[in-house]
Enzyme design. Sequence first.
Site, PDB file in Angstrom:
ATOM      1  CG  HIS A   1     -51.996 -27.104 -42.389  1.00 32.88           C
ATOM      2  ND1 HIS A   1     -53.317 -27.171 -42.735  1.00 32.88           N
ATOM      3  CD2 HIS A   1     -51.906 -27.675 -41.166  1.00 32.88           C
ATOM      4  CE1 HIS A   1     -53.987 -27.760 -41.768  1.00 32.88           C
ATOM      5  NE2 HIS A   1     -53.165 -28.064 -40.806  1.00 32.88           N
TER       6      HIS A   1
ATOM      7  CG  ASP B   1     -56.650 -29.417 -33.631  1.00 33.80           C
ATOM      8  OD1 ASP B   1     -56.238 -28.334 -33.194  1.00 33.80           O
ATOM      9  OD2 ASP B   1     -55.935 -30.199 -34.284  1.00 33.80           O
TER      10      ASP B   1
ATOM     11  CG  HIS C   1     -56.992 -24.015 -32.874  1.00 35.99           C
ATOM     12  ND1 HIS C   1     -55.781 -23.363 -32.956  1.00 35.99           N
ATOM     13  CD2 HIS C   1     -56.759 -25.285 -33.291  1.00 35.99           C
ATOM     14  CE1 HIS C   1     -54.860 -24.213 -33.402  1.00 35.99           C
ATOM     15  NE2 HIS C   1     -55.434 -25.380 -33.605  1.00 35.99           N
TER      16      HIS C   1
ATOM     17  CG  HIS D   1     -57.314 -33.100 -37.176  1.00 42.45           C
ATOM     18  ND1 HIS D   1     -56.615 -32.699 -38.280  1.00 42.45           N
ATOM     19  CD2 HIS D   1     -56.681 -32.551 -36.117  1.00 42.45           C
ATOM     20  CE1 HIS D   1     -55.628 -31.885 -37.931  1.00 42.45           C
ATOM     21  NE2 HIS D   1     -55.649 -31.790 -36.610  1.00 42.45           N
TER      22      HIS D   1
ATOM     23  CG  HIS E   1     -53.449 -32.621 -31.748  1.00 40.27           C
ATOM     24  ND1 HIS E   1     -53.087 -33.689 -32.528  1.00 40.27           N
ATOM     25  CD2 HIS E   1     -53.824 -31.638 -32.626  1.00 40.27           C
ATOM     26  CE1 HIS E   1     -53.233 -33.374 -33.810  1.00 40.27           C
ATOM     27  NE2 HIS E   1     -53.670 -32.140 -33.892  1.00 40.27           N
TER      28      HIS E   1
ATOM     29  CG  ASP F   1     -51.450 -26.409 -34.318  1.00 42.61           C
ATOM     30  OD1 ASP F   1     -51.071 -27.580 -34.469  1.00 42.61           O
ATOM     31  OD2 ASP F   1     -52.648 -26.080 -34.390  1.00 42.61           O
TER      32      ASP F   1
ATOM     33  CD  GLU G   1     -51.649 -30.243 -37.248  1.00 42.59           C
ATOM     34  OE1 GLU G   1     -52.770 -30.619 -36.861  1.00 42.59           O
ATOM     35  OE2 GLU G   1     -51.448 -29.771 -38.381  1.00 42.59           O
TER      36      GLU G   1
ATOM     37  CE1 TYR H   1     -59.376 -25.565 -36.364  1.00 43.03           C
ATOM     38  CE2 TYR H   1     -60.843 -27.370 -35.811  1.00 43.03           C
ATOM     39  CZ  TYR H   1     -59.599 -26.781 -35.759  1.00 43.03           C
ATOM     40  OH  TYR H   1     -58.560 -27.420 -35.133  1.00 43.03           O
TER      41      TYR H   1
END
Length: 397
Positions: free
Chosen positions: A24, A163, A224, A144, A78, A82, A80, A191
Amino acid sequence: MKAVKITDKVYWVGAIDWNIRDFHGYSTKQGTTYNAFLILSEKPTLIDTVKKEFYPEMMARIQSVIDPKKIQIIISNHSEMDHSGALPQAVADIEPEEVYCSDMGHVDLTEQLYPNFTMKVVKTGDKIDVGGDTISFVEARMLHWPDSMFSYLEGENILFTNDVFGMHYATSKLFDDENNEIDWLYEAEKYYANIVLPYSDIVLRFLDSVKKMGLAPKIIAPDHGFIWRKDPAKIIDLYAKWATQAPNNKAVIVYDTMWGSTQKMAEYVADGLREGGTEVKLMSMHSCHRSDVVTELLDSSALIIGSPVLNSEIFPAMADVLCYLKGLKKKNLVGGAFGSYGWNPAPINSLADMLKAMKVEQVAPVVTSKFVPNQATLQSCRELGLAVSQKIAEKLK
Ligand code: FEO
């Protein structure tokens, strides 16, 4: 595809995305991983899933350890996509007894996935029994996203942090002790700068409150990059340092150029900074990516911006990077602006307003040049660099 053992009862069952180069709008030159974790308690538990297209890879890794149908609990730390993209298919195929998430996770998963399964909300301090083992939860709002949550496997002392403490770094070496700091440090900084930076105040409060809760993770497992098993304190300490945003004797000049005039001005500003004893990174938007600019800015005390004028506007690449930097809210910056124009200097002067909107303290007036800069203008550029350097020196006293 095999799972990777973390402890006798915990396995990494995620996916490695070697090829992603744009996450993104953030350049991911070293790819990334989407980490998911399988806990082999009496009630086998899956923590997070992966990006939708990596679902077969995750399932193959789970299959290498147990029949996926045996998983009874899925936790979404989370929402999001991904990490949640593969969740609907996983729930459909596994049919777990429960899916847990935070209260905001419930909202965010619902609005992204339109799930046809129910989810149970947990909050900070809640614990679930997964059959002989206990998982407790800590909400990590705005780290986040509003829904972000940590899960803690008690006994094994593994903190699953979504994350947070991660990095976009594809590696077959899934542990900190297998990777060289020289290879990963920039990616960890990048990151933080691109994902976590605007929430730095929350990071500092959160690190403090986690300490007070008495959590003592032996292993930190983010979603990640690699897993911190040898030295989890390393990444916690780095976060504390980055979140503090203390001044450093370093400046970033970001600019674009049309016929070389603004570049020449940038070089003289850099020369002034060097003369003042300040480290400087000169970043042309012809050759640098916005996500690398903010990474360099992370440990810098100054942002100096330069643009030519095109169609009575600043250059598009400058508008891009300034919009991006504004959103990431780096604090404690001083700076200035400069640029070359043909007949309308107003867009260059508007750079001062942009710096003001970013709360950058400007140490000198904007330097403008009509077409190619003459010696006097170049001297003004050098003086801008020197003034910034002197201001940084004052802050470092
Ligand atoms: Fe890795 Fe916020 O998703």
